[in-house]
Each structure stands twice: as structure tokens, then as C-alpha cells.
Motif scaffolding. Structure first.
Motif, PDB file in Angstrom:
ATOM      1  N   GLY A   1      -9.788 -32.829  25.666  1.00 43.69           N
ATOM      2  CA  GLY A   1      -9.812 -34.266  25.059  1.00 43.69           C
ATOM      3  C   GLY A   1     -10.680 -34.787  23.988  1.00 43.69           C
ATOM      4  O   GLY A   1     -11.694 -34.411  23.911  1.00 43.69           O
ATOM      5  N   VAL A   2      -9.813 -35.497  23.120  1.00 42.24           N
ATOM      6  CA  VAL A   2     -10.624 -36.779  22.236  1.00 42.24           C
ATOM      7  C   VAL A   2     -11.193 -37.712  22.087  1.00 42.24           C
ATOM      8  O   VAL A   2     -10.694 -38.734  22.285  1.00 42.24           O
ATOM      9  N   VAL A   3     -12.719 -38.680  22.877  1.00 44.08           N
ATOM     10  CA  VAL A   3     -12.884 -39.590  22.459  1.00 44.08           C
ATOM     11  C   VAL A   3     -13.831 -40.103  21.588  1.00 44.08           C
ATOM     12  O   VAL A   3     -14.851 -40.266  21.198  1.00 44.08           O
ATOM     13  N   ALA A   4     -13.427 -41.517  21.142  1.00 45.14           N
ATOM     14  CA  ALA A   4     -14.463 -42.236  20.203  1.00 45.14           C
ATOM     15  C   ALA A   4     -14.547 -43.193  21.053  1.00 45.14           C
ATOM     16  O   ALA A   4     -14.192 -44.634  21.301  1.00 45.14           O
ATOM     17  N   THR A   5     -16.047 -43.910  19.905  1.00 46.02           N
ATOM     18  CA  THR A   5     -16.934 -44.948  20.387  1.00 46.02           C
ATOM     19  C   THR A   5     -16.066 -46.102  19.882  1.00 46.02           C
ATOM     20  O   THR A   5     -16.302 -45.945  18.260  1.00 46.02           O
ATOM     21  N   MET A   6     -15.825 -46.837  20.669  1.00 47.06           N
ATOM     22  CA  MET A   6     -15.938 -48.247  19.516  1.00 47.06           C
ATOM     23  C   MET A   6     -15.772 -49.779  20.038  1.00 47.06           C
ATOM     24  O   MET A   6     -15.741 -49.117  21.834  1.00 47.06           O
ATOM     25  N   SER A   7     -16.427 -50.483  19.971  1.00 47.37           N
ATOM     26  CA  SER A   7     -17.237 -51.762  20.508  1.00 47.37           C
ATOM     27  C   SER A   7     -15.573 -52.840  20.391  1.00 47.37           C
ATOM     28  O   SER A   7     -15.394 -53.626  20.098  1.00 47.37           O
TER      29      SER A   7
END
Length: 437
Positions: free
Chosen positions: A96-102
Motif C-alpha cells: 500500500g502507498v499512503v500520501a499525506t494531503m491536507s
């Protein structure tokens, strides 16, 4: 000791790696190849996911200047995590690839479309680390003078999640029929507007992209305050936490599960992963000497305090290193991080607080020793806590090939032979992988 597998995830920053050290990756990290290789290594070790951290400003709180952050490459420079997550996901098949986005930075429609797109490109393995941003410097990059108060940010985030969930559901999973005989690509009856009109957001919808394999990304969150825990218990598939010892870890997980039950969620659907930074060596003595060297590095104190200043928006350069903090500090930034660090009432000097907390060696429990010793201790901790696993982070948020290899080729095999880590993937979708046990 627990014998069921635990979930493993990896926390990564996206500035340069441990560039000062002999085992830095060398060359430029900006073409992404180093991070793609990292993802492939973690997939070989059967990690659940890798999470890419992000900030939306160049820090200048520490000493009132950008100089320290830029000279030391602390939180800057970095690239946008979304394209990197896509590249990493397309170079792997199960991780899994998880990106931080605000929620501050993206209009809900754009974020939902971006998440849906990346989830399709990665064949159902994308996750969104939900943050509201905690820095006024970031707010100034988005047409604001300062951030709203924390309670208001959570109120906005709750409505934001309501909007994006409606957008993800604006297409039925089977809306694309691809009926060549009758010339119909999408069944119009299975796509609808959302017509959301709320206090903070007004969005018509529907999304203009096809439903992704997971329909919506995996939601990751790090709620620490009571309000943050409510938000995480309501929305998150995976919660990341930094606790102070096994007792606090268990209390946090039990609290999250209770909050989930109260709102009608199955608590087993939420996997709480605790941050750890193992220090590994061929012998326990070697590992402890390595730990001491890391804490005594000439850059360690400044790196740690400049990082803390950036996320708490408190200038720690104003305080004497060898004196206790003069007062209990408060912030509209990351208050949970601040409270854990300052240990108000302990009487410790600022230098002692950095060293005592491990500074950038963020760890809910001390894990120092050989791979077998650390694996054994991780199993004992999970047995006492009750689950669910760990998020492995790196010293001062930097990684080297050496550290990655120590974990993937040393620690993980030691966990696997004890039945504490999976040896293969059974599922294709990230959400299914996380709910496997």
C-alpha cells in the motif's frame, strides 16, 4: 507472547536521506528512484503500507529564520507526495502507498478525484493520510493569514470527509457497463450529483472519473487529542500514534475501540499502529553504542528542535538548552507532539527532554538490540497492548539504505520466524490487506 502476525507500516519523509552519513544513498533523490527501490524492499518484506509525510511550507520558526531548516535539510526541500505515491505504487504489486494531503490545501472535489485516480493507477492500493495542517506558515501559502482554531479545523474536516465520501459514492461501483452493442459506456442512472451545501463547503458533483478499485482510498489518521480521537475513530481505517510505554499504548487503543463502538463502528476495522524507531546491531552492545552515537551527534539537538519548532510553531531557539522550560507551552499547532515532548513538571532541561524523548528517534517503546531481541520485545508489547502493529520511522525522519536493510533483511525475518509478521500477501486491495488479521 502473541503469535498472530502484526501489521507493519513505514513512515517516510521526502527530503534528502541521511545525506551527511557514509551510508547515505548518494546522488540525487529527486528522480524518485531511491524511494521506488525503498517501496520494492518493503514489499519484499510484506509491509502493509508506506506512508509519505508532507508539509506545505519552508520552516522558519526556529531562530526566526529559514537558515537552519535549509542548511540541515529539515522538512525542506521535499517533493509533492502524490506523484511519488503513484510512482511507487506502479512499481509494486501489493504494498500500500499512503500520501499525506491536507484538507486545507485541496478543495474536496480535487482531492477526491486525485485519490480516485491514484487508487486506479495503483490497482486499489492507495491511502490518504488525512491532515488539517497545523502551521500558520502553511496557511499563508493558501490565501490565509493564519489557520483556524484547532476545533474549527476538525469541524471543517468532518464536513470535508462527508463531502468526499459523497463524491466517492456518486458513481455506483458498476456504473461503467461498456456496452458496445448499444453504444453505452456509462449507465447514466448509476451516476448522480451530491448537491452538498454545508457550513464550509458547497459541492455539486458528481466526480468525473470512474470508480476506483477500493471506491475510496484507505483513510489513515493520527488523532491524539480527545477531539482528534473522535475524528479518527469515526473515519480512519488505520490510526498512527506515538505513546509513552506499553500502558499508554494499551490505553490509547482501548479508547479508540470504545469510541468506535459508541458510534456503531466495528472496532476491528480500525488498525492502530504505534510509531517505533528500532536501533539494531549484531550485538546488544553494538546497538546501544549506535543509539548513544545518534543522540550525541552534533546535529541531533538542533535537528530535533528545529523540527519541533516547525510543527508546533514555537521557537525553541529562545530557550536555554541546559535549563528547564520556563513555562508550560501551548500551541495552535501540533499540541499532542508538544505535550509529549515537554513533559511539563518533570524539571528536565531542554537538552534532557530531547535526549530523553529520543528526539527524532520517535518510539512508543524502547527497541534496542539484535534483530531477535527487538522482534521478541515487539511480540511481547503487542501481546500486552492487544494489537495491532507498528509504524516504523527513521532517525530524525531520514533513511539510509543501511537502515532499510537492517529492518527488511534483519528485523522482519526475525519477526516472521516467530509468526509475528506475514510472509506473503493474500489480497490485492490495501483495505483487505489491512483487515486480514
Amino acid at each position: 507472547m502473541a503469535t498472530k502476525p502484526m501489521h507493519l507500516a513505514w513512515f517516510m519523509n521526502f527530503p534528502p536521506d541521511e545525506w551527511r552519513e557514509p551510508f547515505g544513498q548518494g546522488g540525487s533523490p529527486w528522480d524518485g528512484r531511491f524511494y521506488i527501490e525503498m517501496a520494492q524492499t518493503l514489499e519484499r518484506a510484506c509491509f502493509d503500507y508506506i506512508m509519505i509525510e508532507d508539509k506545505l511550507m519552508v520552516p522558519q520558526t526556529y531562530g526566526g529564520s529559514r537558515d537552519i531548516a535549509l542548511k540541515n535539510a529539515m522538512m525542506v526541500p521535499k517533493h509533492d507526495p502524490a506523484p511519488l505515491a503513484t510512482a511507487m505504487g506502479m512499481a509494486t504489486s501489493r504494498l500500500g502507498v499512503v500520501a499525506t494531503m491536507s484538507t486545507m490545501a485541496y478543495p474536496p472535489f480535487l482531492l477526491a478525484r486525485l485519490c480516485s485516480t491514484i487508487d486506479s493507477l495503483t490497482r486499489g492500493r492507495f491511502g490518504w493520510n488525512i491532515v488539517t495542517s497545523a502551521e500558520d506558515l502553511a496557511a499563508k501559502n493558501f490565501n490565509m493569514d493564519k489557520l483556524p482554531l484547532r476545533e474549527t479545523r476538525y469541524e471543517m474536516a468532518d464536513e470535508y470527509l462527508e463531502v468526499v465520501n459523497k463524491l466517492f459514492a456518486s458513481w455506483d461501483a458498476d456504473a461503467v457497463v461498456l456496452d458496445r452493442e448499444n453504444g453505452i459506456y456509462v449507465d447514466p442512472s448509476k451516476v448522480r450529483t451530491i448537491d452538498h451545501s454545508g457550513k464550509h463547503y458547497q459541492v455539486r458533483g458528481p466526480l468525473n472519473t470512474v470508480p476506483s478499485p477500493q471506491q475510496k482510498p484507505l483513510y489513515v489518521q493520527a488523532g491524539a487529542s480527545p477531539r482528534g480521537r473522535d475524528f479518527a475513530a469515526r473515519h480512519a481505517d488505520s490510526i498512527i500514534s506515538v505513546a509513552s510505554g506499553v500502558k499508554e499504548m494499551k490505553a490509547f487503543r482501548d479508547d479508540i475501540r470504545l469510541r468506535a463502538e459508541k458510534i456503531g463502528r466495528d472496532p476491528d476495522e480500525i488498525k492502530v499502529l504505534f510509531c517505533i524507531t528500532p536501533t539494531l546491531g549484531e550485538t546488544e552492545f553494538e546497538a546501544r553504542e549506535k543509539y548513544k552515537r545518534q543522540l550525541s551527534s552534533e546535529h541531533f539537538i538542533i535537528d530535533t528542535l528545529s523540527s519541533l519548532s516547525a510543527i508546533t510553531e514555537i521557537d525553541f531557539a529562545q530557550f536555554e538548552l541546559d535549563q528547564p522550560l520556563p513555562e508550560k507551552l501551548v500551541t495552535n499547532g501540533e499540541s499532542g507532539t508538544l505535550d509529549k515532548f515537554q513533559q511539563w513538571g518533570s524539571g528536565k532541561t531542554l537538552r534532557e527532554l530531547v535526549v530523553d524523548g529520543g528526539g527524532g528517534l520517535v518510539s512508543s517503546v524502547e527497541l534496542i538490540g539484535t534483530p531477535d531481541q527487538v522482534a521478541e520485545r515487539m511480540g511481547e508489547v503487542m501481546a500486552e497492548v492487544g494489537g495491532d502493529g507498528f509504524l516504523i520511522t527513521t532517525p530524525v525522519l531520514r533513511v539510509s539504505r543501511r537502515y532499510l536493510a537492517e529492518v527488511a533483511d534483519g528485523l522482519v525475518p526475525a519477526l516472521q520466524k516467530r509468526g509475528l509478521a506475514r510472509t506473503s500477501y493474500k489480497h490485492e486491495l490495501l483495505r483487505d490487506t489491512l483487515r486480514e488479521f
